[in-house]
Design an enzyme around this catalytic site. Structure first.
Site, PDB file in Angstrom:
ATOM      1  N   ASP A 165       0.843  -1.207   0.000  1.00 32.68           N
ATOM      2  CA  ASP A 165       0.000   0.000   0.000  1.00 32.68           C
ATOM      3  C   ASP A 165       0.879   1.259   0.000  1.00 32.68           C
ATOM      4  O   ASP A 165       0.374   2.376  -0.047  1.00 32.68           O
ATOM      5  CB  ASP A 165      -1.008  -0.008   1.158  1.00 32.68           C
ATOM      6  CG  ASP A 165      -0.353  -0.094   2.520  1.00 32.68           C
ATOM      7  OD1 ASP A 165       0.879  -0.189   2.592  1.00 32.68           O
ATOM      8  OD2 ASP A 165      -1.092  -0.056   3.528  1.00 32.68           O
ATOM      9  N   SER A 166       2.221   1.056   0.009  1.00 33.88           N
ATOM     10  CA  SER A 166       3.136   2.173  -0.228  1.00 33.88           C
ATOM     11  C   SER A 166       2.930   2.731  -1.634  1.00 33.88           C
ATOM     12  O   SER A 166       3.443   3.807  -1.957  1.00 33.88           O
ATOM     13  CB  SER A 166       4.592   1.739  -0.035  1.00 33.88           C
ATOM     14  OG  SER A 166       4.850   0.536  -0.723  1.00 33.88           O
ATOM     15  N   GLU A 197      -1.668  -5.539   8.497  1.00 33.76           N
ATOM     16  CA  GLU A 197      -0.882  -4.993   9.609  1.00 33.76           C
ATOM     17  C   GLU A 197      -1.555  -5.282  10.948  1.00 33.76           C
ATOM     18  O   GLU A 197      -2.773  -5.202  11.061  1.00 33.76           O
ATOM     19  CB  GLU A 197      -0.732  -3.470   9.433  1.00 33.76           C
ATOM     20  CG  GLU A 197       0.049  -3.087   8.182  1.00 33.76           C
ATOM     21  CD  GLU A 197       0.227  -1.575   8.033  1.00 33.76           C
ATOM     22  OE1 GLU A 197      -0.174  -0.808   8.940  1.00 33.76           O
ATOM     23  OE2 GLU A 197       0.766  -1.159   6.986  1.00 33.76           O
ATOM     24  N   ASP A 242      -1.044  -6.081  -0.246  1.00 37.65           N
ATOM     25  CA  ASP A 242      -1.501  -5.458   1.001  1.00 37.65           C
ATOM     26  C   ASP A 242      -3.010  -5.247   1.007  1.00 37.65           C
ATOM     27  O   ASP A 242      -3.573  -4.739   0.032  1.00 37.65           O
ATOM     28  CB  ASP A 242      -0.857  -4.066   1.146  1.00 37.65           C
ATOM     29  CG  ASP A 242       0.340  -4.081   2.078  1.00 37.65           C
ATOM     30  OD1 ASP A 242       0.403  -4.955   2.969  1.00 37.65           O
ATOM     31  OD2 ASP A 242       1.208  -3.210   1.905  1.00 37.65           O
ATOM     32  N   LYS A 273      -1.302  -9.440   2.654  1.00 32.71           N
ATOM     33  CA  LYS A 273      -0.612  -9.006   3.881  1.00 32.71           C
ATOM     34  C   LYS A 273      -1.515  -8.026   4.608  1.00 32.71           C
ATOM     35  O   LYS A 273      -2.245  -7.259   3.957  1.00 32.71           O
ATOM     36  CB  LYS A 273       0.725  -8.341   3.545  1.00 32.71           C
ATOM     37  CG  LYS A 273       1.419  -7.685   4.760  1.00 32.71           C
ATOM     38  CD  LYS A 273       2.866  -7.325   4.502  1.00 32.71           C
ATOM     39  CE  LYS A 273       3.084  -5.944   3.928  1.00 32.71           C
ATOM     40  NZ  LYS A 273       2.537  -4.827   4.728  1.00 32.71           N
ATOM     41  N   GLU A 282       8.986  -4.251  10.637  1.00 34.23           N
ATOM     42  CA  GLU A 282       9.414  -2.951  10.104  1.00 34.23           C
ATOM     43  C   GLU A 282       9.958  -2.055  11.208  1.00 34.23           C
ATOM     44  O   GLU A 282       9.301  -1.820  12.234  1.00 34.23           O
ATOM     45  CB  GLU A 282       8.231  -2.261   9.383  1.00 34.23           C
ATOM     46  CG  GLU A 282       8.625  -0.904   8.809  1.00 34.23           C
ATOM     47  CD  GLU A 282       7.666  -0.356   7.769  1.00 34.23           C
ATOM     48  OE1 GLU A 282       6.703  -1.073   7.389  1.00 34.23           O
ATOM     49  OE2 GLU A 282       7.869   0.787   7.340  1.00 34.23           O
TER      50      GLU A 282
HETATM   51  O1  KIV Z   1       3.576  -1.137   1.692  1.00 30.21           O
HETATM   52  C1  KIV Z   1       4.765  -1.478   1.786  1.00 30.21           C
HETATM   53  O2  KIV Z   1       5.608  -1.160   0.919  1.00 30.21           O
HETATM   54  C2  KIV Z   1       5.175  -2.274   2.933  1.00 30.21           C
HETATM   55  C3  KIV Z   1       6.631  -2.590   3.081  1.00 30.21           C
HETATM   56  C4  KIV Z   1       7.387  -1.401   3.526  1.00 30.21           C
HETATM   57  C5  KIV Z   1       6.859  -3.731   3.979  1.00 30.21           C
HETATM   58  O3  KIV Z   1       4.362  -2.647   3.724  1.00 30.21           O
END
Ligand code: KIV
Length: 271
Positions: free
Chosen positions: A51-52, A122, A90, A120, A189
């Site tokens: 989600d980055s 959190e 994510d 994934k 992280e």
């Molecule tokens: O969204 C992302 O890029 C991440 C990584 C930094 C692990 O969750």
């Protein structure tokens, strides 16, 4: 894209074996077809459609605004470019925290509509019901502990997490819980390297670190950061392998000059 039968796909089981055999796991993010294809060809083990994307693709300050539809769009593009790596996607902010059924619906949409291999999310004990629901539906889940960017407004800062004993202890307990709930791996992280080593020894599923030192089972970086596409972002944990920001800006400036001075196109570059 047709599947090349000679290429052996990486699976969650491959990652489990890699930990067992003490072979490090290399993971990067990707958000589009072209980069995903290059990252896969480079021999990466797993790709995270993170989600980055909210930051590096859409220019938002945080990961919070990106939607499930947008994550699915990015995931579809990545899956089309990948032949070998495991593709993890994510679950975006708001798509899993409140209600386990909603979490499952979000995960099912990602798996069905993108063709990715895992999701994934959190958090630890706070999201245990959502994790169980998704795992029980047969969807592989990667956990994410430590600095969890979807909670940035609760943390108030992107500084290293779990330096204090109480938070460190909760993180270890959460990691054990994620393993018990059936997660196949955990991202750690921005936590102290010693704590990451402790977590890695305490669980039998692989830990993938970002800013978590070397005594973890694998590493992940945001691909735009390690290629130097992001500007003025130099956290201590980041190793930059290229300086694409200045290289691309320089190439564009040269193109502009060539167009304006009538150097481009030349005789050989036309019909
Ligand atoms: O969204 C992302 O890029 C991440 C990584 C930094 C692990 O969750």
């Amino acid at each position: 894209m047709s599947i090349n039968k000679d290429i052996k796909r990486i699976t969650t089981e491959t990652l489990r074996l890699m930990k067992f055999e003490n072979r490090k796991i290399a993971m990067l993010t990707a958000y589009d077809f072209t980069i995903a294809q290059m990252v896969d060809k480079g021999g990466i083990d797993a790709i995270l459609v993170g989600d980055s994307a909210s930051n590096v693709m859409a220019g938002h300050e945080t990961t919070l605004p990106i939607t499930l539809d947008q994550m699915i769009y990015h995931a579809q593009s990545v899956v089309r470019g990948v032949e070998r790596a495991l593709v993890v996607v994510d679950l975006p902010f708001g798509s899993y925290q409140s209600d386990p059924q909603k979490a499952l619906d979000s995960a099912v949409r990602i798996m069905k509509e993108s063709g990715a291999h895992a999701i994934k999310l959190e958090g630890g004990s706070e999201v245990k019901k959502s994790i169980s629901k998704i795992v029980n539906a047969g969807i592989p889940v990667m956990g994410h502990l430590g600095l969890t960017p979807q909670s940035i407004y609760q943390f108030g800062t992107y500084k290293v997490r779990a330096k204090e004993e109480e938070e460190a202890q909760k993180l270890i307990e959460d990691a054990k819980l994620l393993e018990k709930l059936g997660c196949f791996a955990i991202v750690l992280e921005k936590i102290p390297a010693k704590l990451a080593a402790k977590v890695t020894a305490a669980v039998s599923i692989p830990t993938i670190g970002i800013g978590a030192g070397s005594e973890v089972d694998g590493q992940i970086l945001v691909v735009h950061d390690m290629l130097g596409m992001t500007h003025e972002f130099h956290p201590r944990f980041l190793r930059q392998y290229l300086s694409l920001h200045s290289q691309i800006t320089g190439a564009v400036a040269k193109y502009v000059e060539d167009v304006k001075t009538l150097d481009f196109p030349n005789k050989k570059e036309q019909y």
